[in-house]
Write a protein that holds these residues in place. Sequence first.
Motif, short mmCIF file in Angstrom:
data_model
loop_
_atom_site.label_atom_id
_atom_site.label_comp_id
_atom_site.label_asym_id
_atom_site.label_seq_id
_atom_site.Cartn_x
_atom_site.Cartn_y
_atom_site.Cartn_z
N LEU A 144 2.02 -0.31 1.60
CA LEU A 144 1.44 -0.03 0.29
C LEU A 144 0.86 1.38 0.35
N PHE A 145 1.07 2.15 -0.72
CA PHE A 145 0.67 3.55 -0.72
C PHE A 145 0.12 3.93 -2.08
N CYS A 146 -1.05 4.54 -2.11
CA CYS A 146 -1.66 5.00 -3.36
C CYS A 146 -1.55 6.52 -3.44
N THR A 147 -1.16 7.01 -4.60
CA THR A 147 -1.05 8.46 -4.78
C THR A 147 -1.09 8.82 -6.26
N GLU A 148 -1.47 10.06 -6.54
CA GLU A 148 -1.36 10.62 -7.87
C GLU A 148 -0.12 11.49 -7.97
N GLY A 149 0.53 11.72 -6.82
CA GLY A 149 1.71 12.58 -6.77
C GLY A 149 2.98 11.82 -7.08
N ASN A 150 4.08 12.54 -7.01
CA ASN A 150 5.41 11.98 -7.27
C ASN A 150 5.91 11.36 -5.97
N ILE A 151 5.97 10.06 -5.92
CA ILE A 151 6.35 9.34 -4.69
C ILE A 151 7.76 9.72 -4.23
N GLY A 152 8.64 10.00 -5.17
CA GLY A 152 10.02 10.37 -4.84
C GLY A 152 10.12 11.69 -4.11
N GLU A 153 9.15 12.57 -4.31
CA GLU A 153 9.14 13.87 -3.64
C GLU A 153 8.39 13.83 -2.32
N MET A 154 7.66 12.78 -2.08
CA MET A 154 6.80 12.71 -0.89
C MET A 154 7.50 12.12 0.33
N PHE A 155 8.53 11.31 0.09
CA PHE A 155 9.18 10.59 1.18
C PHE A 155 10.69 10.76 1.12
N VAL A 183 12.71 2.84 -0.40
CA VAL A 183 12.64 2.15 -1.69
C VAL A 183 11.17 1.92 -2.01
N TRP A 184 10.70 2.64 -3.04
CA TRP A 184 9.31 2.50 -3.49
C TRP A 184 9.28 1.86 -4.86
N VAL A 185 8.39 0.90 -5.05
CA VAL A 185 8.27 0.20 -6.33
C VAL A 185 6.83 0.37 -6.80
N ASP A 186 6.68 0.80 -8.05
CA ASP A 186 5.35 0.94 -8.64
C ASP A 186 4.79 -0.46 -8.92
N VAL A 187 3.70 -0.80 -8.26
CA VAL A 187 3.08 -2.13 -8.42
C VAL A 187 1.70 -2.04 -9.06
N SER A 188 1.39 -0.86 -9.60
CA SER A 188 0.04 -0.60 -10.13
C SER A 188 -0.42 -1.62 -11.16
N GLY A 189 0.43 -1.98 -12.09
CA GLY A 189 0.00 -2.84 -13.19
C GLY A 189 0.30 -4.31 -13.02
N LEU A 190 0.70 -4.73 -11.85
CA LEU A 190 1.08 -6.14 -11.67
C LEU A 190 -0.14 -7.04 -11.59
N ASP A 191 -0.02 -8.22 -12.20
CA ASP A 191 -1.07 -9.23 -12.10
C ASP A 191 -1.07 -9.85 -10.70
N ASN A 192 0.13 -10.09 -10.20
CA ASN A 192 0.30 -10.69 -8.87
C ASN A 192 0.55 -9.55 -7.89
N PHE A 193 -0.53 -8.85 -7.50
CA PHE A 193 -0.42 -7.66 -6.67
C PHE A 193 0.07 -8.04 -5.27
N PRO A 194 1.20 -7.46 -4.82
CA PRO A 194 1.75 -7.85 -3.51
C PRO A 194 0.91 -7.31 -2.36
N GLU A 195 1.07 -7.93 -1.23
CA GLU A 195 0.41 -7.51 -0.01
C GLU A 195 1.47 -7.25 1.05
N TYR A 196 1.05 -6.63 2.13
CA TYR A 196 1.94 -6.35 3.25
C TYR A 196 2.63 -7.63 3.70
N ARG A 197 3.93 -7.54 3.93
CA ARG A 197 4.81 -8.61 4.39
C ARG A 197 5.25 -9.57 3.29
N TRP A 198 4.77 -9.42 2.09
CA TRP A 198 5.23 -10.30 1.02
C TRP A 198 6.72 -10.11 0.82
N GLU A 199 7.37 -11.14 0.35
CA GLU A 199 8.79 -11.06 0.04
C GLU A 199 8.97 -10.31 -1.28
N ALA A 200 10.02 -9.51 -1.34
CA ALA A 200 10.31 -8.72 -2.53
C ALA A 200 11.78 -8.89 -2.90
#
Length: 138
Positions: free
Chosen positions: A15-26, A31-48
């Motif tokens: 999980l990574f928090c940033t104000e920058g453009n994730i696509g330019e950082m890595f 595969v990065w997925v924006d999870v900012s607004g999810l009600d069911n916020f995923p945690e490390y090792r969760w299935e996706a």
Amino acid sequence: MKTYARIYKGRVAELFCTEGNIGEMFHPSFVWVDVSGLDNFPEYRWEAVEQDGGWKFSKYVSPPSSEEQLKAEAMAQRDIYMEAANEATIGMADAYIAGFLNEADTAKFKAFAVYKLALNKINQQPGFPGAISWPISP
């Protein structure tokens, strides 16, 4: 600030928090997925799972241990208890046989002998290895 989940082999790898453009950082293979607004916020090792153009996350549930794994874990725990019991009675066996233990030490030695015998018989309990009634240390 946005929070992203990096997906690797169907799991949330990071999980990574940033104000920058994730696509330019890595690297673009990540595969990065924006999870900012999810009600069911995923945690490390969760299935996706990618589904209908979006991502679904669910808590990872580890598979149940096999009977062999449970046996190995039980015997390892038994060995830890046994080592502690042996430390508590170190040198007492020879003294007991020779009749050198006083009444209190004799009672302690016998209590630990009963305890160690029960430890050695845990595999004979009904329900072993899934359910173990551990003997109480004296």
